[in-house]
Design a protein around this motif. Structure first.
Motif, PDB file in Angstrom:
ATOM      1  N   GLY A 195       0.805  -1.215   0.000  1.00  0.00           N
ATOM      2  CA  GLY A 195       0.000   0.000   0.000  1.00  0.00           C
ATOM      3  C   GLY A 195       0.839   1.266   0.000  1.00  0.00           C
ATOM      4  O   GLY A 195       2.031   1.247   0.282  1.00  0.00           O
ATOM      5  N   GLY A 196       0.178   2.379  -0.342  1.00  0.00           N
ATOM      6  CA  GLY A 196       0.847   3.679  -0.325  1.00  0.00           C
ATOM      7  C   GLY A 196       1.266   4.133  -1.704  1.00  0.00           C
ATOM      8  O   GLY A 196       0.458   4.674  -2.477  1.00  0.00           O
ATOM      9  N   SER A 197       2.479   3.895  -2.080  1.00  0.00           N
ATOM     10  CA  SER A 197       3.007   4.348  -3.361  1.00  0.00           C
ATOM     11  C   SER A 197       2.422   3.539  -4.517  1.00  0.00           C
ATOM     12  O   SER A 197       1.882   2.444  -4.331  1.00  0.00           O
ATOM     13  CB  SER A 197       4.529   4.222  -3.376  1.00  0.00           C
ATOM     14  N   VAL A 198       2.579   4.079  -5.721  1.00  0.00           N
ATOM     15  CA  VAL A 198       2.148   3.351  -6.911  1.00  0.00           C
ATOM     16  C   VAL A 198       2.825   1.988  -6.985  1.00  0.00           C
ATOM     17  O   VAL A 198       2.190   0.966  -7.257  1.00  0.00           O
ATOM     18  CB  VAL A 198       2.442   4.185  -8.179  1.00  0.00           C
ATOM     19  N   ALA A 199       4.116   1.948  -6.741  1.00  0.00           N
ATOM     20  CA  ALA A 199       4.865   0.686  -6.820  1.00  0.00           C
ATOM     21  C   ALA A 199       4.329  -0.348  -5.842  1.00  0.00           C
ATOM     22  O   ALA A 199       4.324  -1.555  -6.140  1.00  0.00           O
ATOM     23  CB  ALA A 199       6.347   0.944  -6.559  1.00  0.00           C
ATOM     24  N   HIS A 200       3.871   0.106  -4.691  1.00  0.00           N
ATOM     25  CA  HIS A 200       3.328  -0.827  -3.694  1.00  0.00           C
ATOM     26  C   HIS A 200       1.899  -1.228  -4.017  1.00  0.00           C
ATOM     27  O   HIS A 200       1.503  -2.379  -3.789  1.00  0.00           O
ATOM     28  CB  HIS A 200       3.404  -0.204  -2.308  1.00  0.00           C
ATOM     29  N   ARG A 201       1.095  -0.291  -4.527  1.00  0.00           N
ATOM     30  CA  ARG A 201      -0.312  -0.589  -4.819  1.00  0.00           C
ATOM     31  C   ARG A 201      -0.468  -1.567  -5.978  1.00  0.00           C
ATOM     32  O   ARG A 201      -1.472  -2.283  -6.063  1.00  0.00           O
ATOM     33  CB  ARG A 201      -1.082   0.706  -5.079  1.00  0.00           C
ATOM     34  N   ILE A 202       0.492  -1.619  -6.895  1.00  0.00           N
ATOM     35  CA  ILE A 202       0.383  -2.567  -8.012  1.00  0.00           C
ATOM     36  C   ILE A 202       0.936  -3.948  -7.659  1.00  0.00           C
ATOM     37  O   ILE A 202       0.765  -4.900  -8.417  1.00  0.00           O
ATOM     38  CB  ILE A 202       1.092  -2.047  -9.278  1.00  0.00           C
ATOM     39  N   ARG A 203       1.566  -4.054  -6.487  1.00  0.00           N
ATOM     40  CA  ARG A 203       2.278  -5.291  -6.158  1.00  0.00           C
ATOM     41  C   ARG A 203       1.360  -6.512  -6.130  1.00  0.00           C
ATOM     42  O   ARG A 203       1.715  -7.578  -6.639  1.00  0.00           O
ATOM     43  CB  ARG A 203       2.999  -5.148  -4.810  1.00  0.00           C
ATOM     44  N   PHE A 204       0.179  -6.375  -5.512  1.00  0.00           N
ATOM     45  CA  PHE A 204      -0.715  -7.539  -5.418  1.00  0.00           C
ATOM     46  C   PHE A 204      -1.127  -8.008  -6.801  1.00  0.00           C
ATOM     47  O   PHE A 204      -1.128  -9.216  -7.091  1.00  0.00           O
ATOM     48  CB  PHE A 204      -1.947  -7.213  -4.573  1.00  0.00           C
ATOM     49  N   ALA A 205      -1.484  -7.090  -7.692  1.00  0.00           N
ATOM     50  CA  ALA A 205      -1.872  -7.458  -9.057  1.00  0.00           C
ATOM     51  C   ALA A 205      -0.739  -8.191  -9.754  1.00  0.00           C
ATOM     52  O   ALA A 205      -0.951  -9.230 -10.397  1.00  0.00           O
ATOM     53  CB  ALA A 205      -2.264  -6.212  -9.845  1.00  0.00           C
ATOM     54  N   VAL A 206       0.476  -7.667  -9.633  1.00  0.00           N
ATOM     55  CA  VAL A 206       1.625  -8.288 -10.299  1.00  0.00           C
ATOM     56  C   VAL A 206       1.886  -9.676  -9.721  1.00  0.00           C
ATOM     57  O   VAL A 206       2.168 -10.631 -10.462  1.00  0.00           O
ATOM     58  CB  VAL A 206       2.867  -7.392 -10.182  1.00  0.00           C
ATOM     59  N   GLU A 207       1.769  -9.824  -8.404  1.00  0.00           N
ATOM     60  CA  GLU A 207       1.997 -11.137  -7.796  1.00  0.00           C
ATOM     61  C   GLU A 207       0.924 -12.140  -8.226  1.00  0.00           C
ATOM     62  O   GLU A 207       1.237 -13.312  -8.522  1.00  0.00           O
ATOM     63  CB  GLU A 207       2.031 -11.015  -6.272  1.00  0.00           C
ATOM     64  N   ALA A 208      -0.330 -11.708  -8.271  1.00  0.00           N
ATOM     65  CA  ALA A 208      -1.402 -12.616  -8.685  1.00  0.00           C
ATOM     66  C   ALA A 208      -1.197 -13.073 -10.124  1.00  0.00           C
ATOM     67  O   ALA A 208      -1.360 -14.259 -10.445  1.00  0.00           O
ATOM     68  CB  ALA A 208      -2.759 -11.932  -8.530  1.00  0.00           C
TER      69      ALA A 208
END
Length: 357
Positions: A195-208
């Motif tokens: 959460g927080g930054s753009v890089a963190h908010r996209i992390r779940f999508a990228v991991e899935a």
């Protein structure tokens, strides 16, 4: 200019046309989240589409959003889909399962457990339950250690989908469901690496997506996104930056496609088309909005560089939609009262166009 009726190579699949049947919830699964013979008939009737994407299929019980929807997390559910995929293939079609984790858009009366989400922030509006609409509950915020398990659930469902005969899967990353919640800046208030930054908010999508690609291969994996969409109360800050960053990460994985909804200004969507090097499926109108996608909207987006065009509601009342678009036969209207009522009426009862002698 590219024609809607030209073929397109999608991974190992040769699509005979560029018409995609968009995923649409129809809540006609049997008890236990099982696919039914009527579902096999419904999808087989529409097998002339270049590609069919099914209704959202939950990857776990806690991921179920609505009652009456099918799953892909038990052996029985997997087996129930085999007749569906067989029927589509016998009729010459190609079919992807849309894997949909509802996240906070759910209710204990539906699943027997409290919904989860990135943060303890409820969705806006009433959610469907077995006894009717009820206010969306406050979800339980996932612990950091739990998040990877939910990312893996997409991959687990994808394995079952392929084993059940599906040609691939589309991850539902749009419309305010779990992946969309992680992308959001108001549903996701986390301060950890998700959460927080753009890089963190996209992390779940990228991991899935990464887990799914590892499970079934990139050529069998797509994702649907709704940039700037506000479904179920989600809001996204830095929309262009957010989705450009996400598409950059997904490009490394060489997915079969990205499926965009027209939930942002055309200028933003065209910029995202440029940012995505692979096949783009474009849904040219806002889902459940006042307009339905027609030939003019399809041709417009083919001209802007989309390779495939998805049609939603038009496919409900027109199992022969591809032929109607090809010949200019009017598209039949849909009875909205039958969207979610169950049974075969308004599901299997729409005929193909009858040509007069």
């Amino acid at each position: 200019m590219t024609s809607l009726f030209q073929s397109h190579q999608l991974g190992e699949l040769t699509l005979p046309n560029r018409v995609v049947m968009a995923p649409m919830t129809r809540v006609r699964a049997a008890a236990g989240g099982l696919a039914t013979p009527s579902m096999a008939t419904y999808y087989a009737q529409r097998a002339t589409a270049g590609l069919i994407v099914t209704e959202g299929v939950q990857p776990s019980l806690i991921g179920q959003s609505n009652p009456g929807t099918p799953g892909l997390h038990t052996e029985e559910q997997q087996a129930s889909w085999q007749p569906v995929t067989d029927a589509v293939h016998v009729n010459g079609g190609r079919i992807f399962a849309q894997v949909m984790h509802g996240g906070r858009v759910s209710h204990p009366d539906t699943t027997g457990t409290r919904p989860v989400g990135p943060s303890a922030v409820p969705a806006v509006g009433d959610v469907f339950t077995p006894t009717g609409p009820q206010p969306a509950p406050v979800p339980r915020a996932l612990e950091t250690s739990e998040v990877p398990e939910h990312a893996r659930s997409y991959a687990d469902a994808a394995r079952r989908a392929v084993d059940a005969g599906f040609d691939g899967v589309e991850l539902h990353g749009a419309n305010g469901y779990l992946i969309s919640q992680f992308l959001s800046s108001n549903a996701n208030l986390r301060t950890d690496r998700y959460g927080g930054s753009v890089a963190h908010r996209i992390r779940f999508a990228v991991e899935a997506v990464s887990e799914t690609v590892e499970a079934v291969g990139a050529a069998r994996t797509g994702i649907r996104l709704s940039p700037g969409g506000t479904f179920w109360g989600v809001r996204e800050s830095e929309v262009t930056e957010l989705y450009t960053a996400l598409l950059g990460e997904l490009a490394r994985l060489e997915l079969a496609y990205v499926h965009l909804e027209a939930t942002a200004d055309e200028e933003v969507l065209v910029a995202l088309r440029r940012a995505w090097p692979g096949t783009l499926v474009m849904n040219p109108v806002v889902p459940m909005g006042p307009k339905q996608t027609g030939r003019s909207e399809a041709d417009h987006w083919l001209g802007l560089g989309a390779e495939l065009i998805s049609f939603g509601r038009a496919f409900i009342a027109n199992p022969d939609l591809v032929e109607r678009l090809r010949t200019g036969v009017p598209v039949a209207p849909v009875d909205e009262a039958t969207y979610y009522q169950g049974g075969d009426a308004g599901y299997l009862t729409y005929p193909a166009h009858q040509y007069s002698a």
